[in-house]
Write an enzyme that holds these catalytic residues in place. Structure first.
Site, PDB file in Angstrom:
ATOM      1  N   PHE B 134       0.977  -0.986  -0.350  1.00 32.85           N
ATOM      2  CA  PHE B 134       0.505   0.010  -0.517  1.00 32.85           C
ATOM      3  C   PHE B 134       1.179   1.427   0.193  1.00 32.85           C
ATOM      4  O   PHE B 134       1.665   1.140   0.164  1.00 32.85           O
ATOM      5  CB  PHE B 134      -0.937  -0.491   1.405  1.00 32.85           C
ATOM      6  CG  PHE B 134      -2.481   0.047   0.946  1.00 32.85           C
ATOM      7  CD1 PHE B 134      -3.082  -1.056   0.192  1.00 32.85           C
ATOM      8  CD2 PHE B 134      -2.644   0.576   1.387  1.00 32.85           C
ATOM      9  CE1 PHE B 134      -4.223  -0.889  -0.147  1.00 32.85           C
ATOM     10  CE2 PHE B 134      -4.102   1.216   1.018  1.00 32.85           C
ATOM     11  CZ  PHE B 134      -4.775  -0.143   0.719  1.00 32.85           C
ATOM     12  N   GLN B 247      -7.812  14.948   4.491  1.00 33.19           N
ATOM     13  CA  GLN B 247      -6.966  13.604   2.853  1.00 33.19           C
ATOM     14  C   GLN B 247      -8.244  14.072   2.086  1.00 33.19           C
ATOM     15  O   GLN B 247      -8.985  12.898   2.048  1.00 33.19           O
ATOM     16  CB  GLN B 247      -6.735  12.092   3.957  1.00 33.19           C
ATOM     17  CG  GLN B 247      -5.966  11.694   2.538  1.00 33.19           C
ATOM     18  CD  GLN B 247      -5.264  10.131   3.231  1.00 33.19           C
ATOM     19  OE1 GLN B 247      -6.372   9.347   3.644  1.00 33.19           O
ATOM     20  NE2 GLN B 247      -4.509  10.028   3.102  1.00 33.19           N
ATOM     21  N   HIS B 249      -8.359  11.610  -0.716  1.00 34.75           N
ATOM     22  CA  HIS B 249      -8.064  10.595  -1.449  1.00 34.75           C
ATOM     23  C   HIS B 249      -7.795  10.778  -3.126  1.00 34.75           C
ATOM     24  O   HIS B 249      -9.023  11.016  -3.935  1.00 34.75           O
ATOM     25  CB  HIS B 249      -9.156   9.397  -1.640  1.00 34.75           C
ATOM     26  CG  HIS B 249      -8.874   7.941  -1.665  1.00 34.75           C
ATOM     27  ND1 HIS B 249      -8.876   7.302  -3.187  1.00 34.75           N
ATOM     28  CD2 HIS B 249      -8.131   7.273  -0.772  1.00 34.75           C
ATOM     29  CE1 HIS B 249      -7.655   6.116  -2.439  1.00 34.75           C
ATOM     30  NE2 HIS B 249      -7.621   5.749  -1.375  1.00 34.75           N
ATOM     31  N   LEU B 263     -15.908   5.442  -2.781  1.00 36.52           N
ATOM     32  CA  LEU B 263     -14.236   5.397  -3.523  1.00 36.52           C
ATOM     33  C   LEU B 263     -13.210   4.783  -4.482  1.00 36.52           C
ATOM     34  O   LEU B 263     -14.614   3.293  -4.691  1.00 36.52           O
ATOM     35  CB  LEU B 263     -13.443   5.174  -2.012  1.00 36.52           C
ATOM     36  CG  LEU B 263     -11.759   4.757  -1.635  1.00 36.52           C
ATOM     37  CD1 LEU B 263     -12.037   6.493  -1.319  1.00 36.52           C
ATOM     38  CD2 LEU B 263     -12.307   3.919  -0.282  1.00 36.52           C
ATOM     39  N   GLU B 266      -6.888   2.311  -2.906  1.00 36.94           N
ATOM     40  CA  GLU B 266      -5.505   2.172  -3.491  1.00 36.94           C
ATOM     41  C   GLU B 266      -5.506   0.611  -3.571  1.00 36.94           C
ATOM     42  O   GLU B 266      -4.335   0.359  -4.621  1.00 36.94           O
ATOM     43  CB  GLU B 266      -5.133   2.445  -2.208  1.00 36.94           C
ATOM     44  CG  GLU B 266      -3.420   3.104  -2.239  1.00 36.94           C
ATOM     45  CD  GLU B 266      -3.484   3.789  -1.275  1.00 36.94           C
ATOM     46  OE1 GLU B 266      -3.541   4.838  -0.816  1.00 36.94           O
ATOM     47  OE2 GLU B 266      -1.469   3.758  -0.842  1.00 36.94           O
ATOM     48  N   ARG B 322      -0.974   9.279  -0.612  1.00 41.73           N
ATOM     49  CA  ARG B 322      -2.313   9.855  -0.959  1.00 41.73           C
ATOM     50  C   ARG B 322      -2.326  12.236  -1.457  1.00 41.73           C
ATOM     51  O   ARG B 322      -2.393  11.889  -2.338  1.00 41.73           O
ATOM     52  CB  ARG B 322      -3.423   9.231  -0.480  1.00 41.73           C
ATOM     53  CG  ARG B 322      -3.268   8.282   0.105  1.00 41.73           C
ATOM     54  CD  ARG B 322      -4.332   7.653   0.943  1.00 41.73           C
ATOM     55  NE  ARG B 322      -5.206   5.842   0.553  1.00 41.73           N
ATOM     56  CZ  ARG B 322      -6.179   5.461   1.476  1.00 41.73           C
ATOM     57  NH1 ARG B 322      -6.640   6.181   2.761  1.00 41.73           N
ATOM     58  NH2 ARG B 322      -5.599   3.948   1.755  1.00 41.73           N
ATOM     59  N   HIS B 393     -11.320  12.161   1.255  1.00 45.40           N
ATOM     60  CA  HIS B 393     -11.862  11.216   2.489  1.00 45.40           C
ATOM     61  C   HIS B 393     -11.566  10.604   4.031  1.00 45.40           C
ATOM     62  O   HIS B 393     -12.536   9.854   4.243  1.00 45.40           O
ATOM     63  CB  HIS B 393     -10.970  10.251   1.485  1.00 45.40           C
ATOM     64  CG  HIS B 393     -10.034   8.992   1.663  1.00 45.40           C
ATOM     65  ND1 HIS B 393     -11.479   7.585   1.608  1.00 45.40           N
ATOM     66  CD2 HIS B 393      -9.666   8.298   2.491  1.00 45.40           C
ATOM     67  CE1 HIS B 393     -11.169   6.550   1.909  1.00 45.40           C
ATOM     68  NE2 HIS B 393     -10.212   6.793   2.208  1.00 45.40           N
ATOM     69  N   ARG B 428      -2.255  10.511   6.537  1.00 46.93           N
ATOM     70  CA  ARG B 428      -2.697   8.908   6.802  1.00 46.93           C
ATOM     71  C   ARG B 428      -1.784   8.120   6.066  1.00 46.93           C
ATOM     72  O   ARG B 428      -2.330   8.798   4.476  1.00 46.93           O
ATOM     73  CB  ARG B 428      -3.861   8.790   7.674  1.00 46.93           C
ATOM     74  CG  ARG B 428      -3.685   7.535   7.907  1.00 46.93           C
ATOM     75  CD  ARG B 428      -5.415   7.483   7.727  1.00 46.93           C
ATOM     76  NE  ARG B 428      -6.733   7.701   7.028  1.00 46.93           N
ATOM     77  CZ  ARG B 428      -6.524   6.691   6.259  1.00 46.93           C
ATOM     78  NH1 ARG B 428      -6.273   5.305   6.462  1.00 46.93           N
ATOM     79  NH2 ARG B 428      -7.967   6.365   5.400  1.00 46.93           N
TER      80      ARG B 428
END
Lengths: 258, 619, 246
Positions: B134, B247, B249, B263, B266, B322, B393, B428
């Site tokens: 990730f 954040q 995304h 969403l 990822e 991100r 996000h 994050r």
């Protein structure tokens, strides 16, 4: 919002149950008629699947000769009646057919999200339908039948010379019909939910038994199309009987491919 | 039946309430709330959980990619130290270092514990929990279940919790915390079904209400994410920090409009998906930040090998953090290289050049993505690229908490999960939120129970209750006033403005405009009116919620104006670089005695020597 | 853009009725979007339960043109053109208001199912080893989002209201996930036969057809459980086998 057939569905929901009703009814009518005939069920190396195995009977396929002397006079005799209860029971207690005929014959429910004609409901929780749990015993018999019918298909590849009686290998349309029949029945039987369970589904850790896992995967694969196998094999067996019957009656002539 | 207006109003305005007593009251039933409730119940205190929706429907179900924990099942070079360093680097060192330490150390145990409670994670060949790559994580670290990890997590916690001694109040909304002096001693709410008032007395209250995505127009968040908990805590006097760090995304759906923002995990990029602009160029190779140069590949082939588990390969730039990926996408779109519907292309279908059964592989690894595009956009991701664009996000900021106990600056009030701040700093890493829920949910539950055992039940004066009740019912009284506002309209306008003015790219003038507009929104929210009665009335619910949405919006805008630099999730067009000064501070927000929102810069906590050493070693 | 009429069930003191609302439909809209639009434009107090609007939480279950469905996953483009769309609450549960039903019975039933009980850990560090092939089956069941559409369409609950005798498809799936879990050592077959009334299911597969997660509820969960119950209670040969293999 209640009362038989009540629903907010605006599609033609009754078509499917109606087709199932017609399909199953025509099979039952034909099979009953054919089973009661007691003749025209064999020709040459071909034996109708409705009459196989032929335990007692007049054809050369019979195991123990003709109709036994102890058979009560009052009862009509047909070799089919001795055996047909087994595959019949298999299908009657089959998980797919149960769901299908509860809907189309008993309207329980008539279709999804459509109201039913009666208020009480016992399901398969009490007598008589609790007896459906016997399915696996019919399965055991059905597995044996698949082997008999496969054997019939094998025998249908050996044609006797009318003069010498010598058996030679050959394939006729009837051979293909009986082979297809055995294949369809195999696909239906080995994709049975009970079979899938007994062959490995009962275990939570199949990774420990690779052979069983393979068998379970095969059964699962067939099971995904169990409904299709059920219908194709149903019509397959009906057609196989019809084919042998019409050939035997001289209406159709079996075409020898080689 | 005759049911006149006045009769109805009288009925509605009945302000009687039922009263409940618990030791620990958990507000929120997502991952953090449930984990906290379980831990508190283990400690033997009486616990209640307030669910705004039905149990098990919280936003946690939408988490897809996985839960980050240094189990080292796939790559044995991984350890808590690497996870800690990754988290700090991802957060641009604004993180609360102690939280990052605890998180990295405890996450593996929290994940194993889930397995003991029945969770079924995907497996490695030798039967351990499988971990995937990730963004920002050096090694494959995310324990996952296909792309529905959040569902697995919440269901496991839910199914475990129902057999604990926990009282669950489903479809209840808390509208205010109750205080006695400085202490929080309970909460005031209503049940959605009938709209009856409930007063919950508790020795300790845990906020676990999640995020605030729904104050933006384009958001990946569930409808419940309106920032309620952050606002409740703020109004109860708690300090908020890092509110400027939202954040975005990088990959949300952009088409059709009704699912805009939804969403796309990822995990798509983790499995080899690549980003391209309309010219077909993998634009992520064009801009690799200094901090990540050493561990990012500049070669497409090497990037592919990384996603397929080659331990010696470096990660492709699509798997950068991100904030960075989102900004690159925004740049491509702004400069006219975007897709027809205003996004860029995310392509996983191309992997058919690499593996033979690509279509099956994609469906197996990313089932809900396949399903989501098929059902909602009519796109088959095994054959065509997806159109994607940034979506709101997560909020890194929130209620300031003590790292070890999760207590806020208000005695008796705890916070965990997304509504708490500190762990993630300025940005994050994917997968760190589910582990955050587990690690700090547990800690909050544990310490709230300890606190509850050592404290006496407080009492609430009736005046406080009456004030709240009057305020909660006021939307009904405004129904036929000339200034009455449609709550849904106010909400939608607020979302629109936040998206426009406090979005992914920020600038002083727009932030000023936003702050002015938010003041006007506060005014409008005060006029929000509703008809109908108190039984399950969404108009009423929204009218009340607006206060919280406006509060959180204001906090974000003020904090964003305060931080005059670009860092992590916060990007200022007028201050595009990082600043040495702001590297040392967190932006704090608190309510003063007069009820105004006060912004302060507070020095960030000094990191422990040995941890700084770990960071330096791994640079 | 087209105008579409929605007949939405609205409760009132004397029960309820369908009320017609007209709203604009644009490309890509789902039924839930239309309901929200109606709520914002015409009926602020129209009660509808929803959270994620992405088919993941299972909150917005209702009956659209008589079909139990998630409103957020039903595209307007799939509706018959030019005809009004009817939306009503799930029939198998008591209505709270408008499209919102009281599904609390499901939570009670779930609680009555024996909880997960793992065997002792395989490794000294307290962890277990499981093969992916063994959990594939369980993972299918764990996709369930608890939308309760299967409970709604199941005629045992919908038509005959046997909620206290039959646990329903959702909880058969839940039972299956536990029973087939490679680590679980609890035995739930007795409960399945008695308290949870698996015999009431007459396998008409409506649950499978409405499942938004495409879980093969009947074939993979209920029937295998029926077989396990048969092993234990209805199969004399198995019984003998068990006695002798002890």
């Amino acid at each position: 919002m209640s009362g038989f057939g009540n629903t907010s569905r605006n599609d033609i929901w009754w078509v499917r149950p109606l087709l199932v009703f017609l399909g199953l009814s025509s099979f039952i009518v034909y099979a009953t008629w054919a089973a009661l005939q007691g003749e025209h069920y064999a020709i040459g190396p071909y034996l109708s699947p409705f009459y196989s195995p032929e335990i007692f009977g007049s054809s050369p396929h019979s195991w123990f000769g003709p109709k036994p002397s102890w058979w009560p006079m009052v009862l009509p005799f047909s070799p089919a009646m001795l055996i047909l209860w087994a595959p019949g029971g298999m299908r009657f207690t089959c998980y797919y057919y149960r769901g299908a005929y509860y809907k189309s014959f008993w309207a329980d429910p008539p279709a999804c999200a459509v109201s039913e004609p009666r208020k009480t409901y016992l399901g398969e929780n009490s007598f008589p339908l609790i007896m459906q749990n016997i399915h696996r015993y019919f399965l055991y018999l059905a597995v044996i039948f698949v082997f008999f019918l496969a054997h019939d298909a094998w025998k249908a590849m050996w044609f006797a010379d009318p003069l010498t009686g010598e058996q030679t290998f050959g394939v006729g349309v009837g051979t293909l019909v009986l082979t297809l029949n055995a294949t369809l029945l195999g696909g239906y039987t080995f994709g049975c939910h009970s079979f899938r369970h007994l062959i490995g589904g009962f275990k939570d850790r199949l990774s420990k038994s690779p052979v069983q896992r393979k068998l379970y995967n095969c059964a699962s694969c067939l099971n995904r199309r169990h409904m299709n196998w059920a219908w194709f094999s149903l019509f397959g067996v009906m057609f196989a009987d019809l084919y042998v019957r019409l050939c035997s009656m001289g209406i159709w002539t079996d075409w020898r491919i080689f | 039946m005759f049911y006149g207006y006045l009769d109805r109003l009288e009925d509605i305005l009945m302000a009687s309430y039922e009263t409940y007593h618990h030791d620990v009251l958990v507000i929120g039933s997502g991952g953090a709330g449930l984990r906290a409730a379980i831990e508190a119940s283990v400690a033997g205190v009486s616990v209640a959980v307030i669910c705004r929706s039905l149990l098990g429907k919280a936003h946690t179900v939408m988490a897809e990619g996985g839960v980050a924990a240094a189990l080292a099942n796939v790559d044995d070079r991984d350890s808590w130290k690497v996870h800690f360093t990754d988290t700090m680097r991802g957060g641009q060192y604004l993180n609360n270092w102690r939280m990052a330490e605890l998180h990295a150390k405890e996450a593996p145990d929290r994940v194993r514990e889930l397995e003991a409670w029945g969770a079924v994670f995907d497996r490695t060949d030798d039967g351990k929990i499988l971990q995937r790559n990730f963004g920002g994580h050096k090694y494959p670290r995310l324990a996952h279940v296909g792309d529905r990890t959040g569902l697995e997590l919440i269901r496991t916690l839910q199914d475990y919790a129902i057999h604990q001694k926990i009282d669950v109040y489903q479809e209840h909304t808390i509208v205010s915390l109750l205080k006695e002096g400085e202490k929080v001693v309970g909460a005031f709410g209503y049940d959605r079904e009938k709209g009856l008032f409930k007063v919950f007395h508790a020795k300790a209250v845990i906020m676990a209400t999640g995020g605030m995505g729904k104050i933006y127009k384009i958001s990946s968040n569930s409808g419940d994410c309106t920032g309620g908990g952050i606002s409740l805590a703020y109004h109860a006097g708690a300090e908020l920090i890092d509110m400027e760090f939202v954040q975005f995304h990088p990959t949300g759906m952009v088409w059709p409009p009704s699912v805009r923002g939804l969403l796309i995990t990822e995990g798509v990029r983790g499995e080899g998906g690549v980003l391209r602009n309309k010219q077909g160029r993998r634009f992520m190779f064009d801009d690799i930040p200094e901090l990540y140069k050493g561990q990012t590949s500049t070669d497409e082939e090497e990037g592919w090998r990384y996603t397929q588990g080659d331990k010696n390969a470096k990660r492709p730039p699509e798997l950068l953090t991100r904030d960075h990926v989102a900004r690159c996408i925004t740049r491509e779109i702004k400069e006219g290289r975007g897709s027809p519907h205003g996004g860029v292309y995310l392509d996983i279908a191309w992997i058919k050049e690499k593996i033979s059964n690509a279509s099956e592989h994609i469906k197996r690894k990313l089932p809900s993505m396949y399903h989501q595009f098929k059902e909602l956009a009519g796109v088959d991701i095994t054959k065509e690229p997806m159109e994607v664009g940034p979506t709101t996000h997560y909020i890194m900021g929130g209620v300031r908490v003590d790292a070890d106990t999760q207590m806020t600056t208000v005695p008796g009030l705890f916070a965990a999960g997304e509504c708490a701040a500190g762990l993630h700093g300025a940005n994050r890493l994917g997968g760190n939120s589910l582990s955050d829920l587990l690690v700090f949910g547990k800690r909050a539950g544990e310490h709230a129970a300890v606190y509850a055992k050592g404290t006496k039940a407080g009492s609430v004066d009736d005046k406080q209750l009456e004030e709240i009740a009057t305020w909660v019912l006021s939307p009904f009284e405004r129904e036929s006033t000339p200034t009455a506002e449609n709550p849904f309209q106010v909400q939608s306008d607020l979302q629109e403005e936040m998206q426009k003015l406090v979005g992914i790219v920020r600038v002083e003038s727009e932030l000023n405009e936003a702050i002015e507009k938010i003041k006007a929104f506060r005014e409008r929210a005060g006029h929000a009116a509703c008809g109908g009665n108190r039984g399950f009335n969404p108009g009423w619910h929204t009218a009340i919620e607006l206060k919280h949405m406006v509060t959180v919006a204001e906090a974000i805008a003020l904090a964003a104006r305060e931080r005059k630099e670009s860092r992590g999730g916060h990007f200022r067009e007028d201050y595009p670089g990082k600043s040495e000064v702001f590297a040392k501070i967190n932006v704090s927000i608190q309510k003063d005695a007069a009820g105004n929102m006060v912004v302060k810069q507070v020095p960030k906590l000094k990191i422990r020597e040995d941890l700084q050493q770990i960071i330096d070693e791994m640079k | 853009m087209a105008k579409v009429v929605f007949n939405i069930w609205r409760t009132n003191p004397s029960g309820g009725e369908f009320r017609a609302y007209e709203t604009d439909i644009t490309e890509g809209m789902v039924v839930l979007d239309a309901v929200h639009q109606i709520q914002a434009e015409h009926a602020n107090d129209l009660a509808v339960r929803w959270n994620c609007k992405a088919g993941k939480c299972g909150s917005c279950s209702a009956e659209i043109n008589g079909h139990p469905k998630l409103m957020c996953m039903t595209r307007m483009s799939d509706m018959p053109e030019g005809k009004p769309v009817s939306i009503q609450p799930m029939k198998a549960f008591p209505v709270i208001k408008d499209l919102v039903t009281d599904v609390s019975v499901n939570y009670r039933v779930k609680k009555s199912i024996k909880k997960f009980k793992p065997r002792s850990p395989d490794a000294p560090d307290g962890t277990w080893r499981m093969a992916q092939v063994d959990i594939d089956r369980v993972q299918e069941f764990r996709k369930c989002i608890e939308c309760f559409l299967c409970q709604d369409v199941c005629h045992v609950l919908r038509e005959h209201a046997l909620h206290d005798k039959f646990a329903g498809p959702r909880h058969m799936v839940y039972n299956a996930a536990l029973e087939m879990h490679p680590l679980d050592i609890e035995d739930r077959t007795g409960d399945l036969k008695n308290a949870h009334g698996i015999g009431f299911c007459n396998i008409t597969k409506c649950c499978t057809t409405v499942c938004p997660e495409n879980i093969h509820i009947t074939d993979n969960a209920i029937i295998p459980l029926k077989e396990r119950v048969a092993d234990k209670f209805y199969d004399p040969l198995m019984k003998l086998f068990r006695i002798f293999s002890k």
